[in-house]
Write a protein that holds these residues in place. Structure first.
Motif, PDB file in Angstrom:
ATOM      1  N   ASP A  65       0.206  -1.988  11.895  1.00 36.31           N
ATOM      2  CA  ASP A  65       0.493  -3.346  11.453  1.00 36.31           C
ATOM      3  C   ASP A  65      -0.326  -4.361  12.259  1.00 36.31           C
ATOM      4  O   ASP A  65      -0.166  -4.456  13.474  1.00 36.31           O
ATOM      5  CB  ASP A  65       1.992  -3.624  11.631  1.00 36.31           C
ATOM      6  CG  ASP A  65       2.434  -4.899  10.941  1.00 36.31           C
ATOM      7  OD1 ASP A  65       1.614  -5.827  10.808  1.00 36.31           O
ATOM      8  OD2 ASP A  65       3.608  -4.970  10.539  1.00 36.31           O
ATOM      9  N   ILE A 104      10.445   1.239   9.656  1.00 34.99           N
ATOM     10  CA  ILE A 104       9.924  -0.123   9.669  1.00 34.99           C
ATOM     11  C   ILE A 104      10.743  -0.981  10.618  1.00 34.99           C
ATOM     12  O   ILE A 104      11.896  -0.692  10.908  1.00 34.99           O
ATOM     13  CB  ILE A 104       9.933  -0.747   8.249  1.00 34.99           C
ATOM     14  CG1 ILE A 104      11.305  -0.638   7.598  1.00 34.99           C
ATOM     15  CG2 ILE A 104       8.889  -0.099   7.379  1.00 34.99           C
ATOM     16  CD1 ILE A 104      11.391  -1.287   6.247  1.00 34.99           C
ATOM     17  N   GLN A 143       9.193  -6.721   9.692  1.00 34.06           N
ATOM     18  CA  GLN A 143       8.627  -6.298   8.421  1.00 34.06           C
ATOM     19  C   GLN A 143       9.646  -6.440   7.294  1.00 34.06           C
ATOM     20  O   GLN A 143       9.308  -6.865   6.191  1.00 34.06           O
ATOM     21  CB  GLN A 143       8.150  -4.846   8.523  1.00 34.06           C
ATOM     22  CG  GLN A 143       6.928  -4.665   9.412  1.00 34.06           C
ATOM     23  CD  GLN A 143       6.614  -3.211   9.681  1.00 34.06           C
ATOM     24  OE1 GLN A 143       7.517  -2.379   9.806  1.00 34.06           O
ATOM     25  NE2 GLN A 143       5.344  -2.874   9.801  1.00 34.06           N
ATOM     26  N   ARG A 175       5.934  -9.718   3.368  1.00 38.34           N
ATOM     27  CA  ARG A 175       5.527  -8.321   3.515  1.00 38.34           C
ATOM     28  C   ARG A 175       5.977  -7.456   2.341  1.00 38.34           C
ATOM     29  O   ARG A 175       5.457  -6.362   2.143  1.00 38.34           O
ATOM     30  CB  ARG A 175       6.067  -7.734   4.829  1.00 38.34           C
ATOM     31  CG  ARG A 175       5.611  -8.472   6.082  1.00 38.34           C
ATOM     32  CD  ARG A 175       4.092  -8.497   6.214  1.00 38.34           C
ATOM     33  NE  ARG A 175       3.532  -7.163   6.252  1.00 38.34           N
ATOM     34  CZ  ARG A 175       3.381  -6.443   7.363  1.00 38.34           C
ATOM     35  NH1 ARG A 175       3.739  -6.959   8.536  1.00 38.34           N
ATOM     36  NH2 ARG A 175       2.842  -5.250   7.320  1.00 38.34           N
ATOM     37  N   MET A 223       2.153  -1.173   5.526  1.00 42.04           N
ATOM     38  CA  MET A 223       2.284  -1.460   6.949  1.00 42.04           C
ATOM     39  C   MET A 223       0.992  -2.042   7.509  1.00 42.04           C
ATOM     40  O   MET A 223       1.020  -2.904   8.389  1.00 42.04           O
ATOM     41  CB  MET A 223       2.678  -0.193   7.706  1.00 42.04           C
ATOM     42  CG  MET A 223       4.099   0.245   7.419  1.00 42.04           C
ATOM     43  SD  MET A 223       4.590   1.663   8.410  1.00 42.04           S
ATOM     44  CE  MET A 223       6.293   1.843   7.889  1.00 42.04           C
ATOM     45  N   THR A 276      -1.812  -4.254   6.288  1.00 47.16           N
ATOM     46  CA  THR A 276      -2.190  -5.132   5.176  1.00 47.16           C
ATOM     47  C   THR A 276      -3.695  -5.330   5.065  1.00 47.16           C
ATOM     48  O   THR A 276      -4.157  -6.034   4.165  1.00 47.16           O
ATOM     49  CB  THR A 276      -1.511  -6.497   5.338  1.00 47.16           C
ATOM     50  OG1 THR A 276      -1.788  -7.017   6.645  1.00 47.16           O
ATOM     51  CG2 THR A 276      -0.006  -6.381   5.158  1.00 47.16           C
TER      52      THR A 276
END
Length: 303
Positions: free
Chosen positions: A57, A99, A103, A109, A123, A125
């Motif tokens: 992430d 997660i 998130q 998200r 996760m 992007t």
């Protein structure tokens, strides 16, 4: 920045107590998140200790950049990349799966059916295909298989049919609210207290991020990464993850004997199972998201 999205680390003290065997070791946090485990870990280490963290992430990596400690480094990678570390170079490996609250709670998200947002769920992007993009092209059988296998959803076929019908009639799904509403119409019964969309959202998130495949790769990498007596600590939050971890530890915690040569030396065990830990009632009361967590601890043998 996502500083308003808070995260409460699950099994914080229990994980670090199980992980740290010497203060001058090299420890790997395979899922940095918001750094709860890493910060406590660093506080338990001496000047020669060090921590290498991983996270897919980019928001987590940005948070890690604020951690000004020469003993710490962060890699913008998933934990499948553990294989890139030197063999037998880690005193301990921590994996906090699933997660994080930021998130889930950040609508942008697209992880939560409780918040209106783009149907993303990646996760990382910066790369890969979003859930919306995949659902816009996947065949009915593919969608049903993902929802059934990764969500253990018995209404997988009706849900998949509804997704495809919606796509044909009005175009692809674009938001979390659209998907949640569609699933609610396709799921006729549900366990008390559980939203009808829970299993479908879980399934699509696990699939789009290849979570189970990456977990299996990381566990295998751990066998080479850990030094003798090095600790493996894994926290999982649903049965699919925990089953993989449990079976992996069990498989490598017993001596294998070749039945074709029963008097030959067995293949020595590589791990020793140490503990299975669940959050206390007090932790669950303070943080309901901890209720499904299971922590498994194993130690690398000298084999």
């Amino acid at each position: 920045m996502d500083t308003e999205w808070n995260h409460t680390t699950v099994l914080l003290n229990e994980a670090i107590e199980a992980l740290v065997t010497r203060p001058d070791g090299h420890y790997v946090d395979a899922t940095f998140g918001r750094g709860g485990h890493t910060r406590l870990l660093l506080s338990r280490l001496g000047p020669q200790g060090r921590v290498t963290a991983f996270d897919k992430d980019p928001e987590a990596v940005a948070q890690a950049a604020r951690l000004q400690d020469p003993r710490f480094s962060i890699r913008h990678q998933g934990f499948a990349h553990l294989v890139e570390l030197a063999p037998r170079s880690a005193t301990g490996l921590l994996m906090d799966l699933g997660i994080s609250s930021p998130q889930i709670d950040n609508p942008a998200r697209g992880f939560s059916f409780r918040h209106e947002g783009p149907l993303d769920m990646r996760m990382d992007t910066t790369r890969g295909e979003s859930v919306a993009q995949w659902l816009s092209r996947a065949e009915l059988g593919q969608i049903a298989q993902v929802i059934r296998d990764y969500g253990e959803e018995r209404f997988a076929v009706p849900i998949a049919k509804a997704i495809v019908a919606r796509r044909q009639e009005r175009g692809p799904l674009a938001t979390t609210a659209e998907l949640a509403q569609l699933v609610a119409g396709a799921v006729k019964t549900r366990e008390p207290g559980q939203d009808p969309a829970t299993r479908t959202f879980q399934a699509l998130r696990i699939f789009i991020n290849a979570e189970l495949e990456e977990l299996e790769q990381a566990l295998e990498a751990a066998l080479d990464l850990l030094e003798p007596q090095g600790r493996l600590v894994v926290i999982s939050f649903h049965s699919l993850e925990d089953r993989i971890v449990k079976q992996f530890i069990a498989r490598h915690s017993r001596e294998v004997v070749d039945r074709r040569a029963p008097f030959a030396p067995g293949v020595p065990l590589k791990l020793r199972a140490l503990a299975r830990v669940k959050p206390s009632a007090a932790e669950v009361a303070a943080n309901p998201r901890a209720r499904s967590a299971i922590m498994r601890v194993a130690e690398r043998t000298s084999a």
